[in-house]
Design a protein around this motif. Sequence first.
Motif, PDB file in Angstrom:
ATOM      1  N   PRO A   2       0.811  -1.221   0.000  1.00 19.53           N
ATOM      2  CA  PRO A   2       0.000   0.000   0.000  1.00 19.53           C
ATOM      3  C   PRO A   2       0.849   1.277   0.000  1.00 19.53           C
ATOM      4  O   PRO A   2       0.495   2.267  -0.644  1.00 19.53           O
ATOM      5  CB  PRO A   2      -0.824  -0.131   1.286  1.00 19.53           C
ATOM      6  N   ALA A   3       1.981   1.240   0.710  1.00 19.95           N
ATOM      7  CA  ALA A   3       2.861   2.414   0.735  1.00 19.95           C
ATOM      8  C   ALA A   3       3.474   2.635  -0.643  1.00 19.95           C
ATOM      9  O   ALA A   3       3.554   3.763  -1.141  1.00 19.95           O
ATOM     10  CB  ALA A   3       3.961   2.209   1.778  1.00 19.95           C
ATOM     11  N   TYR A   4       3.872   1.555  -1.253  1.00 19.20           N
ATOM     12  CA  TYR A   4       4.483   1.640  -2.593  1.00 19.20           C
ATOM     13  C   TYR A   4       3.476   2.152  -3.616  1.00 19.20           C
ATOM     14  O   TYR A   4       3.805   2.951  -4.502  1.00 19.20           O
ATOM     15  CB  TYR A   4       4.992   0.246  -2.968  1.00 19.20           C
ATOM     16  N   GLN A   5       2.218   1.707  -3.464  1.00 20.44           N
ATOM     17  CA  GLN A   5       1.193   2.147  -4.419  1.00 20.44           C
ATOM     18  C   GLN A   5       0.877   3.641  -4.265  1.00 20.44           C
ATOM     19  O   GLN A   5       0.653   4.342  -5.245  1.00 20.44           O
ATOM     20  CB  GLN A   5      -0.086   1.309  -4.228  1.00 20.44           C
ATOM     21  N   ASP A   6       0.914   4.127  -3.029  1.00 27.65           N
ATOM     22  CA  ASP A   6       0.653   5.555  -2.787  1.00 27.65           C
ATOM     23  C   ASP A   6       1.835   6.433  -3.167  1.00 27.65           C
ATOM     24  O   ASP A   6       1.668   7.564  -3.608  1.00 27.65           O
ATOM     25  CB  ASP A   6       0.372   5.784  -1.290  1.00 27.65           C
ATOM     26  N   ASP A   7       3.015   5.920  -2.942  1.00 28.72           N
ATOM     27  CA  ASP A   7       4.224   6.735  -3.111  1.00 28.72           C
ATOM     28  C   ASP A   7       5.341   5.834  -3.651  1.00 28.72           C
ATOM     29  O   ASP A   7       6.214   5.396  -2.917  1.00 28.72           O
ATOM     30  CB  ASP A   7       4.600   7.318  -1.730  1.00 28.72           C
ATOM     31  N   PRO A   8       5.319   5.571  -4.955  1.00 29.88           N
ATOM     32  CA  PRO A   8       6.241   4.584  -5.539  1.00 29.88           C
ATOM     33  C   PRO A   8       7.730   4.893  -5.312  1.00 29.88           C
ATOM     34  O   PRO A   8       8.540   3.985  -5.318  1.00 29.88           O
ATOM     35  CB  PRO A   8       5.908   4.623  -7.033  1.00 29.88           C
ATOM     36  N   GLU A   9       8.053   6.155  -5.113  1.00 25.38           N
ATOM     37  CA  GLU A   9       9.476   6.458  -4.897  1.00 25.38           C
ATOM     38  C   GLU A   9       9.845   6.459  -3.414  1.00 25.38           C
ATOM     39  O   GLU A   9      11.008   6.692  -3.066  1.00 25.38           O
ATOM     40  CB  GLU A   9       9.819   7.800  -5.522  1.00 25.38           C
ATOM     41  N   GLY A  10       8.870   6.252  -2.571  1.00 27.19           N
ATOM     42  CA  GLY A  10       9.158   6.240  -1.135  1.00 27.19           C
ATOM     43  C   GLY A  10       9.615   7.597  -0.623  1.00 27.19           C
ATOM     44  O   GLY A  10      10.377   7.685   0.338  1.00 27.19           O
ATOM     45  N   SER A  11       9.110   8.669  -1.256  1.00 30.47           N
ATOM     46  CA  SER A  11       9.535  10.019  -0.852  1.00 30.47           C
ATOM     47  C   SER A  11       9.118  10.349   0.576  1.00 30.47           C
ATOM     48  O   SER A  11       9.757  11.163   1.240  1.00 30.47           O
ATOM     49  CB  SER A  11       8.924  11.064  -1.786  1.00 30.47           C
TER      50      SER A  11
END
Lengths: 77, 191
Positions: free
Chosen positions: B100-109
């Motif tokens: 879910p984190a990757y889907q929201d923020d693929p670059e992990g900013s």
Amino acid sequence: MSKESCRAALERVYEYLDNELSAQDAAEIKGHFEKCRSCYPVLKFCQSFQEAMQRAAECQCCAPSDLKAKIAELLKE
Amino acid sequence: MNDSAAAKAKAFEEEALPHLDAVYRFALRLTGSPADAEDLVQETFLRAFRSWHHYTPGTRAKSWLFTICRNAFLRQRQQETRRGQVTQQASTPEAPLFLPAYQDDPEGSFFAGLVDQTVLDHIDKIPPEFREVVLLSDLEGLSYAEIAELLAVPLGTVKSRLFRGRKLLQKVLYEYARETGVIHPATGPVS
């Protein structure tokens, strides 16, 4: 990219980032991430996480100043 | 103090005591309390001093002290409560990150938007067997082989616990980032 090579790269992404792979394996995985459009973002995400951990590691606390003295006393007993 | 005792004290001071900060941090993460960590560190160094003859000079004193510290902690915990269930060892999952984190923020900013202390505090929120490998690897910089030796587990177990532990940590950090507005589900990280 084959599903198998993607799976192999994703399973070892942390070993790659932690420098735990042999030079040959690391080069192979690096090559995969550079070419694979679906795996590359995963590497970037994991790198962002790793950078946050490195920054956190640098700001960790030290032992209380009197603890060393307490230990020195303890060892004399 | 005779010559051999003085030599022992000097060697201990030179090789073991420089790792006091690292052992304290490790103890603090294990116990979750500064007072308990101090007690554990004192016990660790006392035990280390008494068994100094087992230590080979010039080898990895930090790992050796961590091993003593962890064993002392486990003994204390066993005395306090009978250990109930051991968390099942998870098999290595396929995705190396919290989806879910990757889907929201693929670059992990959003990781960059978190305060360092927040990251450290959230390590305490993941289960102990995962927490210890994450802190030994990511915070103390031990190699997989050193961690495997310290925990007396196979190398593969270290890898799978790290894999799982990091995902769990990403999950709690992501949840915190959402709760505090560092990241919005629909729009990604707040710049």
